[in-house]
Design an enzyme around this catalytic site. Structure first.
Site, PDB file in Angstrom:
ATOM      1  N   HIS A 157      46.145   3.801  45.709  1.00 57.69           N
ATOM      2  CA  HIS A 157      47.298   3.018  46.165  1.00 57.69           C
ATOM      3  C   HIS A 157      48.397   3.051  45.105  1.00 57.69           C
ATOM      4  O   HIS A 157      48.138   2.922  43.912  1.00 57.69           O
ATOM      5  CB  HIS A 157      46.892   1.574  46.445  1.00 57.69           C
ATOM      6  CG  HIS A 157      46.100   1.397  47.692  1.00 57.69           C
ATOM      7  ND1 HIS A 157      46.688   1.307  48.934  1.00 57.69           N
ATOM      8  CD2 HIS A 157      44.765   1.325  47.897  1.00 57.69           C
ATOM      9  CE1 HIS A 157      45.752   1.164  49.852  1.00 57.69           C
ATOM     10  NE2 HIS A 157      44.569   1.187  49.255  1.00 57.69           N
ATOM     11  N   GLY A 186      22.819   7.315  39.025  1.00 54.29           N
ATOM     12  CA  GLY A 186      23.070   6.197  39.921  1.00 54.29           C
ATOM     13  C   GLY A 186      24.302   5.399  39.536  1.00 54.29           C
ATOM     14  O   GLY A 186      24.577   5.157  38.359  1.00 54.29           O
ATOM     15  N   LYS A 224      33.561   9.438  28.929  1.00 52.27           N
ATOM     16  CA  LYS A 224      34.004  10.394  27.927  1.00 52.27           C
ATOM     17  C   LYS A 224      32.915  11.460  27.757  1.00 52.27           C
ATOM     18  O   LYS A 224      31.732  11.212  27.991  1.00 52.27           O
ATOM     19  CB  LYS A 224      34.257   9.701  26.587  1.00 52.27           C
ATOM     20  CG  LYS A 224      35.384   8.694  26.615  1.00 52.27           C
ATOM     21  CD  LYS A 224      35.579   8.056  25.243  1.00 52.27           C
ATOM     22  CE  LYS A 224      36.698   7.042  25.259  1.00 52.27           C
ATOM     23  NZ  LYS A 224      36.891   6.401  23.921  1.00 52.27           N
TER      24      LYS A 224
END
Length: 232
Positions: A157, A186, A224
């Protein structure tokens, strides 16, 4: 084992082998579930744009705009999977794809802004409760495995204009790409516009906001690169 040989034939993988023994009761239960998944798949196949081989369909699976879905060999849609393929390119599944239970795949957020679509390569397994939002286009390569609860986005958005509501400022669509032979743990979240190179490992719970090179080990919020798999 008859079932093991059947799976080996379906996958066309001469090296496929069960590593653990199964009782007769185990095998009957597995065969029973797969039998009814195939039956449900036979009812779904005529509504797809193209389908090659078996489609295994669990209970309470919903496929909207199936005429924009291409299914390769041995597609598995587990229980409660929800698919909405309305988009310019639709959804394409390669061979030997499994979509685990309660996963959601959709390509268009609102009808006024038709989305791009989703492509998933061969031998890829999507874990339970995955959320793939293909408005800007999602491409997932071959031999990708994921843990449960992954989220992949391809739209953001806009919010820079303080004189308008965020809702009124529209969206920006950016394709998201996951390369071949990747492992997503997960709860991984991948944001719009990110490209993950081949062979990457993304640690559980990571939020990937920037593209990462091939064979990277990635972790954190924001994620990272902490190591390269090909480092000496």
């Amino acid at each position: 084992m008859i079932i093991e040989k059947l799976i080996k034939t379906l996958k066309k993988d001469p090296d496929y082998k069960w590593e653990s023994p199964h009782s007769g009761r185990d095998l009957f239960s597995i065969a029973w579930v797969r039998f009814f998944q195939v039956i449900r798949g036979l009812f779904l196949k005529p509504f797809l744009k193209k389908s090659v081989g078996f489609v295994f369909v669990g209970t309470h699976v919903k496929v909207r705009h199936g005429y924009q879905v291409i299914a390769g060999k041995n597609l598995i849609l587990d229980d409660n999977v929800s698919i909405n393929a309305l988009s310019f390119d639709g959804i394409t599944f390669g061979d030997d794809i499994s979509i685990a239970r309660d996963s959601i795949l959709f390509c268009t957020g609102i009808i006024a802004q038709k989305g791009t679509g989703i492509t998933i390569g061969d031998r890829t397994g999507i874990g339970a409760r995955a959320f793939l939002a293909g408005q800007g286009g999602i491409t997932i390569g071959n031999d990708v495995i994921t843990g449960p609860n992954i989220q992949v986005f391809s739209e953001n958005h806009n919010f820079s204009d303080l004189s308008q509501t965020i809702k009124a400022q529209g969206v920006s669509k950016q394709p998201t790409v996951i390369g071949n032979n990747c492992w997503l743990g997960g709860g991984v979240t991948i944001l719009a516009g990110v490209t993950i190179g081949d062979g990457c490992v993304i640690a559980a719970g990571s939020v990937v906001t920037k593209s990462v090179p091939a064979n990277s080990i990635v972790a954190g919020v924001p994620a990272k690169v902490i190591k390269s798999r090909d480092a000496n």
